[in-house]
Design a protein around this motif. Structure first.
Motif, PDB file in Angstrom:
ATOM      1  N   CYS A 190     107.285  -6.108 -34.663  1.00 24.96           N
ATOM      2  CA  CYS A 190     108.266  -5.090 -34.281  1.00 24.96           C
ATOM      3  C   CYS A 190     109.327  -5.724 -33.393  1.00 24.96           C
ATOM      4  O   CYS A 190     109.070  -6.732 -32.721  1.00 24.96           O
ATOM      5  CB  CYS A 190     107.589  -3.936 -33.551  1.00 24.96           C
ATOM      6  N   MET A 191     110.502  -5.119 -33.379  1.00 24.08           N
ATOM      7  CA  MET A 191     111.581  -5.598 -32.520  1.00 24.08           C
ATOM      8  C   MET A 191     112.649  -4.522 -32.427  1.00 24.08           C
ATOM      9  O   MET A 191     112.708  -3.599 -33.245  1.00 24.08           O
ATOM     10  CB  MET A 191     112.178  -6.900 -33.048  1.00 24.08           C
ATOM     11  N   ASP A 192     113.514  -4.669 -31.392  1.00 25.58           N
ATOM     12  CA  ASP A 192     114.600  -3.720 -31.216  1.00 25.58           C
ATOM     13  C   ASP A 192     115.688  -4.394 -30.394  1.00 25.58           C
ATOM     14  O   ASP A 192     115.412  -5.332 -29.622  1.00 25.58           O
ATOM     15  CB  ASP A 192     114.115  -2.451 -30.515  1.00 25.58           C
ATOM     16  N   ILE A 193     116.925  -3.911 -30.571  1.00 25.46           N
ATOM     17  CA  ILE A 193     118.096  -4.461 -29.893  1.00 25.46           C
ATOM     18  C   ILE A 193     118.624  -3.408 -28.939  1.00 25.46           C
ATOM     19  O   ILE A 193     118.669  -2.217 -29.269  1.00 25.46           O
ATOM     20  CB  ILE A 193     119.166  -4.908 -30.906  1.00 25.46           C
ATOM     21  N   SER A 194     119.021  -3.825 -27.742  1.00 26.41           N
ATOM     22  CA  SER A 194     119.508  -2.888 -26.736  1.00 26.41           C
ATOM     23  C   SER A 194     120.834  -2.271 -27.158  1.00 26.41           C
ATOM     24  O   SER A 194     121.514  -2.764 -28.066  1.00 26.41           O
ATOM     25  CB  SER A 194     119.661  -3.610 -25.391  1.00 26.41           C
ATOM     26  N   TYR A 195     121.216  -1.210 -26.431  1.00 21.36           N
ATOM     27  CA  TYR A 195     122.393  -0.429 -26.809  1.00 21.36           C
ATOM     28  C   TYR A 195     123.687  -1.235 -26.672  1.00 21.36           C
ATOM     29  O   TYR A 195     124.673  -0.971 -27.377  1.00 21.36           O
ATOM     30  CB  TYR A 195     122.480   0.833 -25.951  1.00 21.36           C
ATOM     31  N   ASP A 196     123.730  -2.235 -25.747  1.00 19.87           N
ATOM     32  CA  ASP A 196     124.941  -3.029 -25.542  1.00 19.87           C
ATOM     33  C   ASP A 196     124.928  -4.334 -26.318  1.00 19.87           C
ATOM     34  O   ASP A 196     125.800  -5.198 -26.096  1.00 19.87           O
ATOM     35  CB  ASP A 196     125.133  -3.303 -24.056  1.00 19.87           C
ATOM     36  N   SER A 197     123.945  -4.499 -27.204  1.00 18.32           N
ATOM     37  CA  SER A 197     123.852  -5.671 -28.098  1.00 18.32           C
ATOM     38  C   SER A 197     123.753  -6.980 -27.336  1.00 18.32           C
ATOM     39  O   SER A 197     124.224  -8.023 -27.804  1.00 18.32           O
ATOM     40  CB  SER A 197     125.057  -5.720 -29.055  1.00 18.32           C
ATOM     41  N   THR A 198     123.122  -6.949 -26.169  1.00 16.74           N
ATOM     42  CA  THR A 198     122.964  -8.180 -25.383  1.00 16.74           C
ATOM     43  C   THR A 198     121.538  -8.690 -25.379  1.00 16.74           C
ATOM     44  O   THR A 198     121.315  -9.880 -25.148  1.00 16.74           O
ATOM     45  CB  THR A 198     123.405  -7.947 -23.927  1.00 16.74           C
ATOM     46  N   LEU A 199     120.544  -7.820 -25.603  1.00 17.62           N
ATOM     47  CA  LEU A 199     119.143  -8.205 -25.550  1.00 17.62           C
ATOM     48  C   LEU A 199     118.449  -7.807 -26.844  1.00 17.62           C
ATOM     49  O   LEU A 199     118.776  -6.774 -27.451  1.00 17.62           O
ATOM     50  CB  LEU A 199     118.432  -7.530 -24.371  1.00 17.62           C
ATOM     51  N   ILE A 200     117.513  -8.629 -27.250  1.00 16.05           N
ATOM     52  CA  ILE A 200     116.616  -8.297 -28.358  1.00 16.05           C
ATOM     53  C   ILE A 200     115.192  -8.580 -27.891  1.00 16.05           C
ATOM     54  O   ILE A 200     114.901  -9.657 -27.356  1.00 16.05           O
ATOM     55  CB  ILE A 200     116.952  -9.098 -29.639  1.00 16.05           C
ATOM     56  N   CYS A 201     114.324  -7.585 -28.041  1.00 14.65           N
ATOM     57  CA  CYS A 201     112.914  -7.702 -27.661  1.00 14.65           C
ATOM     58  C   CYS A 201     112.067  -7.768 -28.917  1.00 14.65           C
ATOM     59  O   CYS A 201     112.274  -6.971 -29.852  1.00 14.65           O
ATOM     60  CB  CYS A 201     112.484  -6.534 -26.791  1.00 14.65           C
ATOM     61  N   THR A 202     111.108  -8.679 -28.936  1.00 17.92           N
ATOM     62  CA  THR A 202     110.236  -8.856 -30.096  1.00 17.92           C
ATOM     63  C   THR A 202     108.784  -8.722 -29.657  1.00 17.92           C
ATOM     64  O   THR A 202     108.384  -9.259 -28.623  1.00 17.92           O
ATOM     65  CB  THR A 202     110.456 -10.235 -30.731  1.00 17.92           C
ATOM     66  N   GLY A 203     108.002  -8.007 -30.436  1.00 15.57           N
ATOM     67  CA  GLY A 203     106.568  -7.861 -30.200  1.00 15.57           C
ATOM     68  C   GLY A 203     105.788  -8.451 -31.348  1.00 15.57           C
ATOM     69  O   GLY A 203     106.089  -8.200 -32.522  1.00 15.57           O
ATOM     70  N   SER A 204     104.786  -9.256 -31.019  1.00 21.01           N
ATOM     71  CA  SER A 204     104.102 -10.040 -32.042  1.00 21.01           C
ATOM     72  C   SER A 204     102.616  -9.707 -32.082  1.00 21.01           C
ATOM     73  O   SER A 204     102.074  -9.038 -31.199  1.00 21.01           O
ATOM     74  CB  SER A 204     104.293 -11.531 -31.762  1.00 21.01           C
ATOM     75  N   ALA A 205     101.965 -10.212 -33.110  1.00 22.97           N
ATOM     76  CA  ALA A 205     100.519 -10.075 -33.236  1.00 22.97           C
ATOM     77  C   ALA A 205      99.779 -10.973 -32.262  1.00 22.97           C
ATOM     78  O   ALA A 205      98.557 -10.845 -32.126  1.00 22.97           O
ATOM     79  CB  ALA A 205     100.079 -10.386 -34.669  1.00 22.97           C
ATOM     80  N   ASP A 206     100.493 -11.876 -31.563  1.00 22.50           N
ATOM     81  CA  ASP A 206      99.855 -12.720 -30.553  1.00 22.50           C
ATOM     82  C   ASP A 206      99.789 -12.037 -29.184  1.00 22.50           C
ATOM     83  O   ASP A 206      99.546 -12.693 -28.174  1.00 22.50           O
ATOM     84  CB  ASP A 206     100.578 -14.055 -30.436  1.00 22.50           C
ATOM     85  N   LYS A 207     100.042 -10.712 -29.136  1.00 23.68           N
ATOM     86  CA  LYS A 207      99.912  -9.855 -27.949  1.00 23.68           C
ATOM     87  C   LYS A 207     101.014 -10.065 -26.922  1.00 23.68           C
ATOM     88  O   LYS A 207     100.923  -9.560 -25.804  1.00 23.68           O
ATOM     89  CB  LYS A 207      98.549 -10.060 -27.267  1.00 23.68           C
ATOM     90  N   ASN A 208     102.056 -10.810 -27.289  1.00 20.19           N
ATOM     91  CA  ASN A 208     103.130 -11.112 -26.351  1.00 20.19           C
ATOM     92  C   ASN A 208     104.415 -10.414 -26.748  1.00 20.19           C
ATOM     93  O   ASN A 208     104.681 -10.166 -27.938  1.00 20.19           O
ATOM     94  CB  ASN A 208     103.390 -12.618 -26.270  1.00 20.19           C
ATOM     95  N   ILE A 209     105.210 -10.069 -25.721  1.00 17.87           N
ATOM     96  CA  ILE A 209     106.566  -9.560 -25.905  1.00 17.87           C
ATOM     97  C   ILE A 209     107.520 -10.606 -25.344  1.00 17.87           C
ATOM     98  O   ILE A 209     107.354 -11.075 -24.207  1.00 17.87           O
ATOM     99  CB  ILE A 209     106.768  -8.213 -25.191  1.00 17.87           C
ATOM    100  N   LYS A 210     108.532 -10.948 -26.120  1.00 13.86           N
ATOM    101  CA  LYS A 210     109.548 -11.898 -25.677  1.00 13.86           C
ATOM    102  C   LYS A 210     110.899 -11.191 -25.625  1.00 13.86           C
ATOM    103  O   LYS A 210     111.256 -10.449 -26.539  1.00 13.86           O
ATOM    104  CB  LYS A 210     109.614 -13.115 -26.605  1.00 13.86           C
ATOM    105  N   ILE A 211     111.616 -11.451 -24.526  1.00 17.41           N
ATOM    106  CA  ILE A 211     112.943 -10.884 -24.333  1.00 17.41           C
ATOM    107  C   ILE A 211     113.952 -12.022 -24.510  1.00 17.41           C
ATOM    108  O   ILE A 211     113.902 -13.035 -23.793  1.00 17.41           O
ATOM    109  CB  ILE A 211     113.068 -10.248 -22.932  1.00 17.41           C
ATOM    110  N   TRP A 212     114.871 -11.827 -25.472  1.00 21.29           N
ATOM    111  CA  TRP A 212     115.830 -12.871 -25.836  1.00 21.29           C
ATOM    112  C   TRP A 212     117.249 -12.383 -25.534  1.00 21.29           C
ATOM    113  O   TRP A 212     117.534 -11.186 -25.586  1.00 21.29           O
ATOM    114  CB  TRP A 212     115.747 -13.221 -27.328  1.00 21.29           C
ATOM    115  N   GLY A 213     118.122 -13.349 -25.261  1.00 26.49           N
ATOM    116  CA  GLY A 213     119.546 -13.064 -25.183  1.00 26.49           C
ATOM    117  C   GLY A 213     120.165 -13.194 -26.557  1.00 26.49           C
ATOM    118  O   GLY A 213     119.935 -14.176 -27.267  1.00 26.49           O
ATOM    119  N   LEU A 214     120.953 -12.202 -26.933  1.00 22.63           N
ATOM    120  CA  LEU A 214     121.512 -12.202 -28.288  1.00 22.63           C
ATOM    121  C   LEU A 214     122.766 -13.074 -28.387  1.00 22.63           C
ATOM    122  O   LEU A 214     123.232 -13.339 -29.499  1.00 22.63           O
ATOM    123  CB  LEU A 214     121.833 -10.763 -28.704  1.00 22.63           C
ATOM    124  N   ASP A 215     123.308 -13.521 -27.258  1.00 23.81           N
ATOM    125  CA  ASP A 215     124.511 -14.371 -27.322  1.00 23.81           C
ATOM    126  C   ASP A 215     124.180 -15.771 -27.808  1.00 23.81           C
ATOM    127  O   ASP A 215     124.866 -16.313 -28.681  1.00 23.81           O
ATOM    128  CB  ASP A 215     125.163 -14.448 -25.936  1.00 23.81           C
TER     129      ASP A 215
END
Length: 909
Positions: A568-593
């Motif tokens: 699963c994943m989703d992008i913030s309203y200002d298109s600056t962050l993307i969060c990803t959730g994995s089967a490895d039980k971790n959530i990673k927060i990425w910069g979209l720039d």
């Protein structure tokens, strides 16, 4: 002081979709004086009472975090006992829907509950292989009976006897004497697990069933004086008198009887339900005599010599029972319950494996018939909900499962529309909230009209499963991602249906037009589009997330770092962050720039199944296989709060401005609403640490008196017992200090000592009264465990003050109960303490006199009320209690039947 962020708390706003939990039994209950209309079923951690006539929820008994596993209603129908997975038994008053008391004694899940015929005692069995008998009136445990080596499957009281019968997976059936709490009979006829037992025919027969294709029938008889010595003083004898052949396939699952014990139902692992009818005593005697006459007639025809002795005919099992009928339900039966009507009609409510309740009517005639009266199925899916989404205004919620898509009203939690479909893997509203798009496991995309509850079009979009359908931010189309490694773009268009092109109708419907595709090297699990329409992200099975430019579909950046695929994943309203959730039980927060990883968080104890941002914020919610729903802040990378999630795995969630909806394997759809209550992270973390400490305390070692063996009390150590013991120790110490100050003062001219602040707050002046107040504040079920935690110094102080309390005559029952328990537990140290011997000698006479005086007072009041009852009945010619009215009606009914029989005999002559 620096600036801090202020968060708002989310609270539970409603649960729906689950009609009946298949892991809990169904029970007929009495509400508003009506029987046969209301049934109680398990609903996750709650208990739901359904009105079968109106097909709606009447009462919801709110529970705790553990799932409900067993229900039992008392004979009067005014109370409901609820057992859960934690081993606790909660008793509810059905008229007020309040929790009267909580009985904690088992260490594992409750598997069976049973009331006695008076409703004053409750027996519970658990997976911890032990049986506990509870005093419902006194709210405490009476006996803990250990002897089985497997899970307890059923417990039953024998009417008119102080005997409890229990069955277990260790293949044994045990009879327990409730006065001495020991086993005096063990039946070992079953070769494997005993799955259930039932007591029928007013306690004359015991029916047991297991893996065998038959039900064993045991006849229970009282021992005579001649046979007492032979059976080692056993009060009862249990003799196998026959068996009932089952027609159901597989092992027995449950045996069910009505309150009278005339109807017996059995069902296995299939859809068949068998019903047996047990005759009353008069009918049994008549059938026995008729059978005896037939046997004598056959012997006479065969020329055999008749016996001159007039022997009384012996009753066989065929004279007492007959098979009424066998019928099939629409799906596998998980539990059922019977209730007998006044006209002889049998009502049977069945909970099925597909989240459905069926109500049948059976007529107990020579040719028995059954009829399906009602089916409760519109309030939930037949299988687990796999996809859920909000409408744009959050007033409607759409859910998708393996067989249908349902649209719900968020406020009333009622189902508005139901559309039959195939297995739904993804679901979303079309802008305007009049249509739904559903991706199927077969690779198709469904376009559904909510107003007419119809499928407008089924588009064969992909060769594999459609795992994600995402609406574009410009509301002009959607994007679908599939396991066939393709990403397809669709535009919304309005077309004329094929069946209306030649009819001249101007009605047009929504459709999808395929515009372009993007082929990737791995299967696609999830798709997300940035709100500024610049990027499109696709998570692949190679554990990476590929980001492409939306206009040209050129590759931009690859996000790699997860060890397992991103689910699963989703992008913030200002298109600056993307969060990803994995089967490895971790959530990673990425910069979209630049595609750089800002933070990696170990979020859940299981695979993360869904993740969504809150609109116009950088807060997001996530859920996983551990069942929890958590809120996070993507700016400071902190967990804000953890919501009480699902009892199993959480599959999907969706977020609106003020609400969160989630679905899971417990078949419950949960809604959380944002409240106006502020949330402070430090306080939240402190509460979580306190809960962890409480759990460690509960799961710690049992409380044992030093130098003595462990006591098998019908209770267990809880947080409440620990806190009660601490309060009692504090009360004893404060009262001792204040009493010492009073003795030193002794009426001198100096100022009288000031009592402790706690005594002043409670408006208590005497130290002994303060101790009594601490004793009374302990829950009745926790009294023994709390007293067991007291050190011997506090026990000595308490025993020295009990004579004063007994002389004052205050709460004799509580004081006497505490006295007897302390003397029993600390007998040896008390005998070795000279200061306590004088107090014990005084207590031996004082306690007996106080208890006798209290018993006489209660007896006088009881007999006074009975005398008043008889006087009112004589003056007004009415019966106060319902039991007396029922008895009078039964006597009148028998008298009328006798008169009719005499008239028929006269007419025949």
């Amino acid at each position: 002081m620096g600036l801090t962020k202020q968060y708002l708390r989310y609270e539970k706003d409603g649960v729906f979709n689950l009609i009946a939990d298949p892991n809990c039994n169904v029970e007929f209950v009495t509400l508003n004086g009506q029987e046969g209309r209301y049934v109680a079923v398990g609903g996750g951690e709650d208990v739901i009472i359904w009105d079968l006539r109106l097909s709606e929820k009447t009462v919801v008994l709110t529970g705790e975090k553990k799932a409900v596993t067993r229900l039992a209603a008392n004979p009067e129908g005014s109370q409901l006992a609820v057992g859960d997975e934690a081993g606790n038994v909660r008793i509810f008053d059905l008229s007020s829907a309040e929790n009267i008391c909580t009985l904690a004694g088992h260490r594992h899940a409750i598997t069976c509950l049973s009331y006695d015929q008076n409703g004053t005692r409750l027996a519970s069995g658990s997976k911890d292989t032990e049986v506990i008998v509870w005093d419902v009136v006194g709210e405490r445990g009476l006996h803990r009976m250990s002897g089985h080596k497997g899970d307890i499957t059923q417990v039953r009281f024998l009417p008119d006897h102080e005997v409890l019968v229990s069955s277990s997976k260790d293949s044994f059936i045990k009879f327990w004497d409730l006065e001495t709490a020991h086993c005096f009979i063990t039946l070992s006829a079953h070769k494997a697990e005993v799955w259930d037992i039932a007591v029928v025919h007013q306690g004359r027969y015991l029916i047991s069933g297991g893996t065998e294709p038959e039900l064993f029938v045991w006849e229970i008889k009282e021992n005579t004086q001649q046979s007492l010595s032979e059976d080692n003083l056993c009060p009862l004898r249990c003799i196998k008198s026959g068996s009932l052949v089952r027609s159901c396939v597989g092992r027995l699952q449950a045996l069910v009887t009505d309150k009278s014990g005339q109807v017996l139902g059995s069902f296995g692992t299939d859809r068949n339900l068998e019903i047996f009818w047990f005759y009353n005593e008069d009918e049994v005697q008549n059938r026995t005599k008729k059978r005896r006459k037939r046997e004598l007639k056959q012997k006479k025809e065969q020329g055999e010599e008749e016996q001159t002795e007039d022997l009384e005919p012996q009753t066989n099992l065929t004279d007492a029972v007959r098979k009424l009928l066998t019928f099939k339900c629409t799906n596998k039966i998980k539990s059922c319950d019977f209730i007998m009507g006044k006209t002889g009609e049998i009502r049977c409510s069945c909970v099925l494996n597909n989240n459905k309740i069926e109500l049948y009517s059976v007529l107990a005639k020579s040719t028995a018939e059954h009829k399906l009266l009602r089916t409760l199925e519109k309030c939930g899916h037949r299988s687990e909900v796999r996809a859920v989404c909000f409408s744009s205004d959050a007033l409607a919620v759409a859910t998708g499962s393996a067989e249908s898509v349902r649209v719900w009203n968020r406020t009333s939690q009622s189902c508005l529309r139901t559309i039959a479909t195939d297995y739904v893997t993804s679901l979303t509203f079309v802008p305007g909230d009049r249509h739904l798009l559903a991706g199927l496991k077969s690779g198709s995309i469904l376009v559904m009209d909510i107003g007419t509850a119809e499928i407008l079009e089924e588009i064969s979009a992909h060769q594999g499963e459609v795992w994600s359908v995402c609406v574009m931010p410009n509301n002009r189309g959607c994007v679908s991602g599939s396991g066939d490694k393709s990403l397809k773009f669709w535009e919304f268009e309005v077309v004329t249906p094929l069946n209306e092109e030649n009819s001249g109708s101007r009605a047009k419907v929504l459709s999808l037009l395929h515009t372009r595709s993007l082929q990737l090297e791995e299967g696609i699990v999830c798709v997300a589009i940035s709100p500024n329409m610049r990027y499109i992200a696709a998570s692949l099975l190679d554990s990476t997330v590929k980001i492409f430019f939306m206009d040209t579909l050129k590759f931009f950046v690859s996000l790699y770092g997860h060890k397992l695929p991103v689910l699963c994943m989703d992008i913030s309203y200002d298109s600056t962050l993307i969060c990803t959730g994995s089967a490895d039980k971790n959530i990673k927060i990425w910069g979209l720039d630049f595609g750089d990883c800002h933070k990696s968080i170990f979020a859940h104890d299981g695979a993360i199944k869904s993740l969504k941002f809150v609109p116009k914020t950088h807060y997001f919610f996530s859920c996983g296989r551990d069942g929890t729903v958590k809120q996070w802040d993507a700016d400071n990378y902190e967990r804000i709060m953890t919501l009480d999630g699902h009892l199993g795995a959480a599959h999907c969630l969706d977020v609106s401005t003020s609400y969160v909806v989630s679905c899971g394997s417990d078949q419950v759809v949960r809604i959380y609403a944002r409240s106006s209550e502020p949330l402070v992270l430090e306080d939240e973390r402190e509460e979580e640490r306190q809960k962890e400490d409480d759990e460690k305390l509960v799961t710690g070692d049992d409380s044992v008196v030093p130098g003595q063996a462990a006591h098998s009390l019908p209770s267990k150590k809880t947080v409440g017992t620990e806190r009660a013991a601490e309060q009692l120790i504090e009360a004893i110490q404060l009262s001792e200090t204040y009493r010492g100050d009073l003795e030193e003062w002794n009426g001198a001219k100096e100022t009288k000592p000031v009592p402790p602040p706690l005594m002043t707050a409670l408006q208590i002046e005497e130290p002994d009264q303060f101790i009594l107040h601490a004793l009374k504040s302990i829950q009745s079920s926790d009294t023994e465990e709390a007293l067991l935690l007291l050190p011997f110094s506090c026990v000595s102080s308490l025993l020295s003050r009990i004579p004063y309390l007994l002389r004052k005559g205050r709460d004799i029952e509580t004081v006497a109960r505490s006295l007897l328990f302390l003397v029993k537990v600390h007998h040896e140290p008390i005998l070795q303490t000279k200061k306590l011997l004088s107090a014990i000698k005084e207590l031996s006479t004082l306690s007996i006199g106080s208890i006798d005086q209290e018993r006489d007072r209660v007896g006088v009041n009881l007999f006074g009320l009975r005398a008043y009852q008889r006087r009112v009945e004589a003056e007004q010619n009415v019966h106060i209690f319902r039991e007396a009215t029922v008895m009078r009606r039964e006597k009148e009914k028998k008298r009328r039947l006798k008169e009719r029989a005499i008239k028929r005999a006269v007419l025949t002559m």
